[in-house]
Design a protein around this motif. Structure first.
Motif, PDB file in Angstrom:
ATOM      1  N   LEU A  59       0.825  -1.212   0.000  1.00 31.56           N
ATOM      2  CA  LEU A  59       0.000   0.000   0.000  1.00 31.56           C
ATOM      3  C   LEU A  59       0.860   1.263   0.000  1.00 31.56           C
ATOM      4  O   LEU A  59       0.596   2.207  -0.748  1.00 31.56           O
ATOM      5  CB  LEU A  59      -0.931   0.005   1.222  1.00 31.56           C
ATOM      6  N   LYS A  60       1.893   1.282   0.824  1.00 30.31           N
ATOM      7  CA  LYS A  60       2.783   2.451   0.885  1.00 30.31           C
ATOM      8  C   LYS A  60       3.473   2.691  -0.457  1.00 30.31           C
ATOM      9  O   LYS A  60       3.598   3.833  -0.899  1.00 30.31           O
ATOM     10  CB  LYS A  60       3.818   2.268   1.994  1.00 30.31           C
ATOM     11  N   ALA A  61       3.890   1.623  -1.098  1.00 30.35           N
ATOM     12  CA  ALA A  61       4.561   1.765  -2.411  1.00 30.35           C
ATOM     13  C   ALA A  61       3.594   2.323  -3.452  1.00 30.35           C
ATOM     14  O   ALA A  61       3.958   3.206  -4.237  1.00 30.35           O
ATOM     15  CB  ALA A  61       5.114   0.414  -2.852  1.00 30.35           C
ATOM     16  N   ILE A  62       2.363   1.840  -3.458  1.00 29.52           N
ATOM     17  CA  ILE A  62       1.363   2.328  -4.417  1.00 29.52           C
ATOM     18  C   ILE A  62       1.051   3.802  -4.157  1.00 29.52           C
ATOM     19  O   ILE A  62       0.958   4.605  -5.084  1.00 29.52           O
ATOM     20  CB  ILE A  62       0.084   1.472  -4.350  1.00 29.52           C
ATOM     21  N   ALA A  63       0.889   4.164  -2.880  1.00 24.60           N
ATOM     22  CA  ALA A  63       0.588   5.561  -2.533  1.00 24.60           C
ATOM     23  C   ALA A  63       1.731   6.486  -2.929  1.00 24.60           C
ATOM     24  O   ALA A  63       1.506   7.600  -3.410  1.00 24.60           O
ATOM     25  CB  ALA A  63       0.297   5.679  -1.035  1.00 24.60           C
ATOM     26  N   VAL A  68      -2.759   6.686  -9.252  1.00 25.53           N
ATOM     27  CA  VAL A  68      -4.199   6.945  -9.186  1.00 25.53           C
ATOM     28  C   VAL A  68      -4.451   8.246  -8.444  1.00 25.53           C
ATOM     29  O   VAL A  68      -5.174   9.115  -8.913  1.00 25.53           O
ATOM     30  CB  VAL A  68      -4.944   5.775  -8.509  1.00 25.53           C
ATOM     31  N   GLN A  69      -3.823   8.381  -7.277  1.00 22.60           N
ATOM     32  CA  GLN A  69      -3.910   9.612  -6.497  1.00 22.60           C
ATOM     33  C   GLN A  69      -2.728   9.644  -5.541  1.00 22.60           C
ATOM     34  O   GLN A  69      -2.471   8.670  -4.827  1.00 22.60           O
ATOM     35  CB  GLN A  69      -5.226   9.670  -5.711  1.00 22.60           C
ATOM     36  N   LYS A  70      -2.002  10.733  -5.506  1.00 25.15           N
ATOM     37  CA  LYS A  70      -0.836  10.873  -4.632  1.00 25.15           C
ATOM     38  C   LYS A  70      -1.252  10.689  -3.175  1.00 25.15           C
ATOM     39  O   LYS A  70      -2.211  11.292  -2.707  1.00 25.15           O
ATOM     40  CB  LYS A  70      -0.199  12.262  -4.833  1.00 25.15           C
ATOM     41  N   GLY A  71      -0.531   9.809  -2.471  1.00 24.97           N
ATOM     42  CA  GLY A  71      -0.763   9.609  -1.043  1.00 24.97           C
ATOM     43  C   GLY A  71      -1.917   8.680  -0.706  1.00 24.97           C
ATOM     44  O   GLY A  71      -2.260   8.501   0.461  1.00 24.97           O
ATOM     45  N   VAL A  72      -2.511   8.065  -1.732  1.00 26.38           N
ATOM     46  CA  VAL A  72      -3.654   7.173  -1.513  1.00 26.38           C
ATOM     47  C   VAL A  72      -3.405   5.868  -2.265  1.00 26.38           C
ATOM     48  O   VAL A  72      -2.893   5.869  -3.379  1.00 26.38           O
ATOM     49  CB  VAL A  72      -4.965   7.815  -2.016  1.00 26.38           C
ATOM     50  N   ALA A  73      -3.777   4.765  -1.640  1.00 25.98           N
ATOM     51  CA  ALA A  73      -3.697   3.462  -2.298  1.00 25.98           C
ATOM     52  C   ALA A  73      -4.910   2.639  -1.904  1.00 25.98           C
ATOM     53  O   ALA A  73      -5.400   2.736  -0.779  1.00 25.98           O
ATOM     54  CB  ALA A  73      -2.426   2.734  -1.891  1.00 25.98           C
ATOM     55  N   LYS A  74      -5.379   1.838  -2.829  1.00 27.95           N
ATOM     56  CA  LYS A  74      -6.509   0.945  -2.577  1.00 27.95           C
ATOM     57  C   LYS A  74      -6.214  -0.375  -3.264  1.00 27.95           C
ATOM     58  O   LYS A  74      -5.884  -0.393  -4.455  1.00 27.95           O
ATOM     59  CB  LYS A  74      -7.801   1.558  -3.130  1.00 27.95           C
ATOM     60  N   ILE A  75      -6.269  -1.460  -2.503  1.00 28.82           N
ATOM     61  CA  ILE A  75      -6.130  -2.784  -3.096  1.00 28.82           C
ATOM     62  C   ILE A  75      -7.294  -3.644  -2.619  1.00 28.82           C
ATOM     63  O   ILE A  75      -7.818  -3.457  -1.522  1.00 28.82           O
ATOM     64  CB  ILE A  75      -4.776  -3.455  -2.768  1.00 28.82           C
ATOM     65  N   LYS A 106     -10.469  11.081  -3.417  1.00 24.52           N
ATOM     66  CA  LYS A 106     -11.411  11.704  -4.355  1.00 24.52           C
ATOM     67  C   LYS A 106     -12.830  11.204  -4.067  1.00 24.52           C
ATOM     68  O   LYS A 106     -13.029  10.010  -3.830  1.00 24.52           O
ATOM     69  CB  LYS A 106     -11.048  11.341  -5.792  1.00 24.52           C
ATOM     70  N   PRO A 107     -13.819  12.087  -4.115  1.00 21.02           N
ATOM     71  CA  PRO A 107     -15.209  11.636  -3.943  1.00 21.02           C
ATOM     72  C   PRO A 107     -15.621  10.706  -5.086  1.00 21.02           C
ATOM     73  O   PRO A 107     -15.242  10.922  -6.229  1.00 21.02           O
ATOM     74  CB  PRO A 107     -16.026  12.923  -3.990  1.00 21.02           C
TER      75      PRO A 107
END
Length: 179
Positions: A59-63, A68-75, A106-107
């Motif tokens: 998650l940290k690597a993706i963020a 997708v969005q800086k500082g955010v990750a979703k798996i 993001k909403p």
């Protein structure tokens, strides 16, 4: 004690006398299944353990990449044994969301319902325009089609674990996402 019912697929037997009627209905992308209670159940889904420490590293690597969005990750996690549903079970999917400190997602909305457990962090979610505050250990629910976003108000990372009914909707062919 309850007795487990063994199901046997009897489609061939049931349909042999009505094959010509079925052929009148079926097309390349349209098939008939009669007598649903006597179809073969899906393959068994095996138990799983998702290792949080390993997952947090991903998650940290993706963020950090911020694609997708800086500082955010979703798996999300799924089992190939669920086939088309792409869930951990044929009706449920689970995932983790990572939000860096002082960051907002993001909403968006989707027609699946979500139940969240706050694994780490403090913040709030805006759900259909209303703020719902949360902290580690809290559980919150986002109804289907609600526009929502998550905000990490803390000085440390936030991690949200969620379970959705997206595989159920996927199997029905009606899963939708909107940004």
């Amino acid at each position: 004690m309850t007795k487990t019912i063994e199901r046997e697929d009897k489609q061939v037997e049931y349909l042999k006398d009505i094959k010509s009627l079925i052929k009148e209905i079926e097309e390349d992308d349209l098939k008939v299944v009669a007598f649903m209670e006597d179809t073969t159940p899906p393959a068994d889904v095996k138990p799983k353990v998702i290792r949080f420490k390993r997952t947090l590293h991903l998650l940290k690597a993706i963020a950090a990449e911020g694609k997708v969005q800086k500082g955010v990750a979703k798996i999300m996690f799924y089992s190939p044994s669920t086939g088309r549903s792409k869930g951990l079970t044929p009706t449920m999917m689970a995932g983790l969301q990572y939000i860096e400190p002082k960051t907002e997602t993001k909403p968006h909305s989707h027609n699946m319902a979500s139940i969240y457990l706050v694994v780490k962090g403090i913040g709030y979610s805006v759900i259909d325009g209303e703020k719902y505050y949360w902290e580690q250990g809290d559980i919150f629910v986002i109804p289907a089609n609600a526009v929502h976003s998550h905000v990490n108000t803390g000085s440390e990372e936030a991690v949200l674990f969620d379970v959705t009914d997206s595989p159920l909707l996927e199997n029905m062919g009606i899963l939708e996402f909107k940004e």
